[in-house]
Design a protein around this motif. Structure first.
Motif, PDB file in Angstrom:
ATOM      1  N   GLY A  87       0.827  -1.207   0.000  1.00 31.13           N
ATOM      2  CA  GLY A  87       0.000   0.000   0.000  1.00 31.13           C
ATOM      3  C   GLY A  87       0.857   1.251   0.000  1.00 31.13           C
ATOM      4  N   ILE A  88       1.901   1.229   0.809  1.00 35.88           N
ATOM      5  CA  ILE A  88       2.825   2.374   0.869  1.00 35.88           C
ATOM      6  C   ILE A  88       3.531   2.537  -0.470  1.00 35.88           C
ATOM      7  N   LEU A  89       3.956   1.424  -1.066  1.00 41.08           N
ATOM      8  CA  LEU A  89       4.654   1.502  -2.349  1.00 41.08           C
ATOM      9  C   LEU A  89       3.745   2.022  -3.456  1.00 41.08           C
ATOM     10  N   SER A  90       2.506   1.585  -3.468  1.00 43.62           N
ATOM     11  CA  SER A  90       1.607   1.987  -4.550  1.00 43.62           C
ATOM     12  C   SER A  90       1.188   3.441  -4.443  1.00 43.62           C
ATOM     13  N   ASN A  91       1.309   4.035  -3.264  1.00 44.65           N
ATOM     14  CA  ASN A  91       0.917   5.430  -3.079  1.00 44.65           C
ATOM     15  C   ASN A  91       2.112   6.379  -3.003  1.00 44.65           C
ATOM     16  N   GLY A  92       3.323   5.846  -3.153  1.00 38.67           N
ATOM     17  CA  GLY A  92       4.516   6.676  -3.028  1.00 38.67           C
ATOM     18  C   GLY A  92       5.309   6.736  -4.317  1.00 38.67           C
ATOM     19  N   ILE A  93       6.385   7.470  -4.257  1.00 37.05           N
ATOM     20  CA  ILE A  93       7.275   7.626  -5.406  1.00 37.05           C
ATOM     21  C   ILE A  93       8.343   6.541  -5.364  1.00 37.05           C
ATOM     22  N   ILE A  94       8.600   5.934  -6.504  1.00 35.91           N
ATOM     23  CA  ILE A  94       9.641   4.918  -6.630  1.00 35.91           C
ATOM     24  C   ILE A  94      10.670   5.440  -7.632  1.00 35.91           C
ATOM     25  N   THR A  95      11.931   5.437  -7.226  1.00 40.06           N
ATOM     26  CA  THR A  95      13.022   5.871  -8.096  1.00 40.06           C
ATOM     27  C   THR A  95      13.869   4.665  -8.447  1.00 40.06           C
ATOM     28  N   ASN A  96      14.004   4.408  -9.750  1.00 39.88           N
ATOM     29  CA  ASN A  96      14.830   3.297 -10.216  1.00 39.88           C
ATOM     30  C   ASN A  96      16.119   3.881 -10.785  1.00 39.88           C
ATOM     31  N   THR A  97      17.226   3.696 -10.066  1.00 42.77           N
ATOM     32  CA  THR A  97      18.502   4.266 -10.502  1.00 42.77           C
ATOM     33  C   THR A  97      19.258   3.361 -11.471  1.00 42.77           C
ATOM     34  N   ASN A  98      18.754   2.182 -11.728  1.00 46.64           N
ATOM     35  CA  ASN A  98      19.463   1.239 -12.599  1.00 46.64           C
ATOM     36  C   ASN A  98      18.772   0.967 -13.930  1.00 46.64           C
ATOM     37  N   ARG A  99      17.632   1.542 -14.149  1.00 40.84           N
ATOM     38  CA  ARG A  99      16.871   1.218 -15.360  1.00 40.84           C
ATOM     39  C   ARG A  99      17.494   1.787 -16.633  1.00 40.84           C
ATOM     40  N   GLN A 100      18.067   2.977 -16.540  1.00 45.16           N
ATOM     41  CA  GLN A 100      18.656   3.623 -17.712  1.00 45.16           C
ATOM     42  C   GLN A 100      20.097   3.142 -17.902  1.00 45.16           C
ATOM     43  N   PRO A 101      20.584   3.125 -19.125  1.00 42.89           N
ATOM     44  CA  PRO A 101      21.948   2.634 -19.366  1.00 42.89           C
ATOM     45  C   PRO A 101      23.039   3.585 -18.868  1.00 42.89           C
ATOM     46  N   THR A 102      22.714   4.879 -18.707  1.00 39.91           N
ATOM     47  CA  THR A 102      23.709   5.838 -18.242  1.00 39.91           C
ATOM     48  C   THR A 102      23.149   6.658 -17.081  1.00 39.91           C
ATOM     49  N   ARG A 103      24.090   7.225 -16.300  1.00 39.42           N
ATOM     50  CA  ARG A 103      23.720   8.104 -15.185  1.00 39.42           C
ATOM     51  C   ARG A 103      24.663   9.288 -15.158  1.00 39.42           C
ATOM     52  N   LYS A 104      24.149  10.387 -14.671  1.00 42.93           N
ATOM     53  CA  LYS A 104      24.963  11.590 -14.511  1.00 42.93           C
ATOM     54  C   LYS A 104      25.580  11.598 -13.121  1.00 42.93           C
ATOM     55  N   VAL A 105      26.887  11.791 -13.065  1.00 45.16           N
ATOM     56  CA  VAL A 105      27.596  11.956 -11.798  1.00 45.16           C
ATOM     57  C   VAL A 105      27.752  13.456 -11.578  1.00 45.16           C
ATOM     58  N   VAL A 106      27.304  13.932 -10.431  1.00 47.87           N
ATOM     59  CA  VAL A 106      27.521  15.318 -10.032  1.00 47.87           C
ATOM     60  C   VAL A 106      28.441  15.260  -8.818  1.00 47.87           C
ATOM     61  N   PHE A 107      29.694  15.631  -9.029  1.00 47.85           N
ATOM     62  CA  PHE A 107      30.697  15.568  -7.968  1.00 47.85           C
ATOM     63  C   PHE A 107      31.004  16.993  -7.527  1.00 47.85           C
ATOM     64  N   ASP A 108      30.631  17.321  -6.291  1.00 45.97           N
ATOM     65  CA  ASP A 108      30.827  18.657  -5.746  1.00 45.97           C
ATOM     66  C   ASP A 108      32.041  18.688  -4.835  1.00 45.97           C
ATOM     67  N   VAL A 109      32.836  19.737  -4.972  1.00 49.00           N
ATOM     68  CA  VAL A 109      33.971  19.940  -4.063  1.00 49.00           C
ATOM     69  C   VAL A 109      34.031  21.430  -3.722  1.00 49.00           C
ATOM     70  N   GLY A 110      34.215  21.708  -2.434  1.00 44.89           N
ATOM     71  CA  GLY A 110      34.319  23.091  -1.988  1.00 44.89           C
ATOM     72  C   GLY A 110      35.764  23.550  -2.009  1.00 44.89           C
ATOM     73  N   VAL A 111      36.020  24.692  -2.626  1.00 46.49           N
ATOM     74  CA  VAL A 111      37.375  25.243  -2.667  1.00 46.49           C
ATOM     75  C   VAL A 111      37.387  26.598  -1.961  1.00 46.49           C
ATOM     76  N   ASP A 112      38.559  26.995  -1.550  1.00 47.12           N
ATOM     77  CA  ASP A 112      38.742  28.234  -0.815  1.00 47.12           C
ATOM     78  C   ASP A 112      38.341  29.436  -1.669  1.00 47.12           C
ATOM     79  N   TYR A 113      37.851  30.489  -1.016  1.00 52.75           N
ATOM     80  CA  TYR A 113      37.474  31.704  -1.738  1.00 52.75           C
ATOM     81  C   TYR A 113      38.661  32.369  -2.430  1.00 52.75           C
ATOM     82  N   GLU A 114      39.870  32.067  -2.000  1.00 57.14           N
ATOM     83  CA  GLU A 114      41.069  32.619  -2.630  1.00 57.14           C
ATOM     84  C   GLU A 114      41.549  31.758  -3.800  1.00 57.14           C
ATOM     85  N   ALA A 115      40.897  30.638  -4.054  1.00 58.93           N
ATOM     86  CA  ALA A 115      41.353  29.699  -5.079  1.00 58.93           C
ATOM     87  C   ALA A 115      41.190  30.270  -6.482  1.00 58.93           C
ATOM     88  N   ASP A 116      42.060  29.818  -7.369  1.00 65.47           N
ATOM     89  CA  ASP A 116      41.953  30.112  -8.794  1.00 65.47           C
ATOM     90  C   ASP A 116      40.873  29.177  -9.354  1.00 65.47           C
TER      91      ASP A 116
END
Length: 147
Positions: free
Chosen positions: A32-61
Protein backbone atom coordinates in the motif's frame (compact mmCIF):
# COMPACT_ATOMS: atom_id res chain seq x y z
CA UNK A 1 14.40 3.54 -3.92
CA UNK A 2 11.01 3.94 -2.29
CA UNK A 3 9.88 5.35 1.02
CA UNK A 4 13.48 5.92 2.12
CA UNK A 5 14.59 2.36 1.35
CA UNK A 6 17.01 1.63 -1.49
CA UNK A 7 17.83 -1.83 -2.77
CA UNK A 8 16.89 -4.65 -5.12
CA UNK A 9 13.42 -6.17 -5.15
CA UNK A 10 13.74 -9.81 -4.11
CA UNK A 11 10.05 -10.60 -4.34
CA UNK A 12 6.60 -9.05 -4.55
CA UNK A 13 4.01 -10.73 -2.33
CA UNK A 14 0.29 -10.06 -2.10
CA UNK A 15 0.61 -7.67 0.87
CA UNK A 16 4.28 -6.63 0.84
CA UNK A 17 7.45 -6.34 -1.22
CA UNK A 18 10.77 -7.75 -0.04
CA UNK A 19 13.75 -5.49 -0.74
CA UNK A 20 17.43 -6.40 -0.26
CA UNK A 21 19.52 -3.33 0.55
CA UNK A 22 23.06 -2.68 -0.68
CA UNK A 23 24.43 -3.83 2.68
CA UNK A 24 22.41 -7.07 2.50
CA UNK A 25 19.58 -6.21 4.87
CA UNK A 26 16.10 -7.48 4.11
CA UNK A 27 13.40 -4.79 4.27
CA UNK A 28 9.72 -5.64 4.00
CA UNK A 29 7.64 -2.75 2.70
CA UNK A 30 3.82 -2.86 2.65
CA UNK A 31 2.52 -2.69 -0.92
CA UNK A 32 0.00 0.00 0.00
CA UNK A 33 2.83 2.37 0.87
CA UNK A 34 4.65 1.50 -2.35
CA UNK A 35 1.61 1.99 -4.55
CA UNK A 36 0.92 5.43 -3.08
CA UNK A 37 4.52 6.68 -3.03
CA UNK A 38 7.27 7.63 -5.41
CA UNK A 39 9.64 4.92 -6.63
CA UNK A 40 13.02 5.87 -8.10
CA UNK A 41 14.83 3.30 -10.22
CA UNK A 42 18.50 4.27 -10.50
CA UNK A 43 19.46 1.24 -12.60
CA UNK A 44 16.87 1.22 -15.36
CA UNK A 45 18.66 3.62 -17.71
CA UNK A 46 21.95 2.63 -19.37
CA UNK A 47 23.71 5.84 -18.24
CA UNK A 48 23.72 8.10 -15.18
CA UNK A 49 24.96 11.59 -14.51
CA UNK A 50 27.60 11.96 -11.80
CA UNK A 51 27.52 15.32 -10.03
CA UNK A 52 30.70 15.57 -7.97
CA UNK A 53 30.83 18.66 -5.75
CA UNK A 54 33.97 19.94 -4.06
CA UNK A 55 34.32 23.09 -1.99
CA UNK A 56 37.37 25.24 -2.67
CA UNK A 57 38.74 28.23 -0.82
CA UNK A 58 37.47 31.70 -1.74
CA UNK A 59 41.07 32.62 -2.63
CA UNK A 60 41.35 29.70 -5.08
CA UNK A 61 41.95 30.11 -8.79
CA UNK A 62 38.55 28.88 -10.01
CA UNK A 63 39.71 28.30 -13.59
CA UNK A 64 42.56 26.11 -12.29
CA UNK A 65 40.14 24.21 -10.02
CA UNK A 66 37.88 23.55 -13.01
CA UNK A 67 40.87 22.35 -15.06
CA UNK A 68 41.99 19.97 -12.29
CA UNK A 69 38.52 18.45 -12.07
CA UNK A 70 38.24 18.10 -15.84
CA UNK A 71 41.60 16.33 -15.83
CA UNK A 72 40.21 13.99 -13.18
CA UNK A 73 37.34 13.25 -15.59
CA UNK A 74 39.78 11.87 -18.15
CA UNK A 75 38.92 8.35 -17.10
CA UNK A 76 37.98 5.52 -19.44
CA UNK A 77 34.69 5.06 -17.57
CA UNK A 78 33.59 8.65 -18.21
CA UNK A 79 31.59 9.01 -21.42
CA UNK A 80 32.68 11.57 -24.02
CA UNK A 81 29.12 12.46 -25.01
CA UNK A 82 27.81 14.52 -23.41
CA UNK A 83 31.18 16.08 -22.66
CA UNK A 84 32.30 16.47 -19.04
CA UNK A 85 31.83 19.93 -17.55
CA UNK A 86 33.17 21.69 -14.48
CA UNK A 87 31.13 24.63 -13.23
CA UNK A 88 31.02 26.98 -10.27
CA UNK A 89 27.72 25.97 -8.73
CA UNK A 90 27.47 27.60 -5.31
CA UNK A 91 28.97 30.43 -3.30
CA UNK A 92 28.75 28.96 0.19
CA UNK A 93 29.46 30.22 3.70
CA UNK A 94 33.01 28.83 3.85
CA UNK A 95 33.79 27.75 0.31
CA UNK A 96 32.94 27.98 -3.36
CA UNK A 97 31.46 24.76 -4.73
CA UNK A 98 32.87 23.58 -8.03
CA UNK A 99 30.85 20.77 -9.58
CA UNK A 100 32.20 18.17 -11.97
CA UNK A 101 29.39 16.87 -14.20
CA UNK A 102 30.02 13.67 -16.14
CA UNK A 103 28.00 10.83 -17.63
CA UNK A 104 28.91 7.19 -17.04
CA UNK A 105 27.43 3.77 -17.63
CA UNK A 106 25.08 3.05 -14.77
CA UNK A 107 27.21 0.12 -13.59
CA UNK A 108 30.23 2.46 -13.25
CA UNK A 109 28.47 5.18 -11.24
CA UNK A 110 29.76 4.35 -7.75
CA UNK A 111 33.27 3.38 -8.86
CA UNK A 112 33.65 6.74 -10.63
CA UNK A 113 32.22 8.64 -7.65
CA UNK A 114 34.63 6.86 -5.28
CA UNK A 115 37.53 7.55 -7.69
CA UNK A 116 36.71 11.28 -7.72
CA UNK A 117 36.49 11.33 -3.92
CA UNK A 118 39.80 9.54 -3.53
CA UNK A 119 41.84 11.62 -5.97
CA UNK A 120 40.33 15.12 -5.99
CA UNK A 121 41.88 16.35 -2.73
CA UNK A 122 45.43 15.40 -3.67
CA UNK A 123 45.18 16.77 -7.21
CA UNK A 124 43.67 20.06 -6.05
CA UNK A 125 46.28 20.35 -3.30
CA UNK A 126 49.09 19.71 -5.82
CA UNK A 127 47.66 22.58 -7.91
CA UNK A 128 47.76 24.92 -4.89
CA UNK A 129 44.01 24.85 -4.32
CA UNK A 130 42.84 24.46 -0.74
CA UNK A 131 39.67 22.75 0.42
CA UNK A 132 38.72 24.72 3.53
CA UNK A 133 37.22 23.37 6.69
CA UNK A 134 33.72 24.66 7.43
CA UNK A 135 33.94 27.90 9.34
CA UNK A 136 31.57 29.97 11.37
CA UNK A 137 32.14 33.55 12.42
CA UNK A 138 30.65 34.43 15.78
CA UNK A 139 30.41 38.03 16.81
CA UNK A 140 30.23 38.68 20.53
CA UNK A 141 28.77 41.98 21.64
CA UNK A 142 29.15 43.01 25.25
CA UNK A 143 26.55 45.43 26.49
CA UNK A 144 27.79 48.18 28.73
CA UNK A 145 26.27 48.44 32.17
CA UNK A 146 26.18 52.15 32.93
CA UNK A 147 23.93 52.42 35.95
Amino acid sequence: EAQGTAGTVDSIQIFHTVIRTGDNKTVIVPNGILSNGIITNTNRQPTRKVVFDVGVDYEADLQKAREVLLELARDERVLADPAPAAVVSTLGDSSITVSLLVWVKTADYWDVMFHFNEHSRDRLKAAGIDIPFPQRVIRVVQESTNA
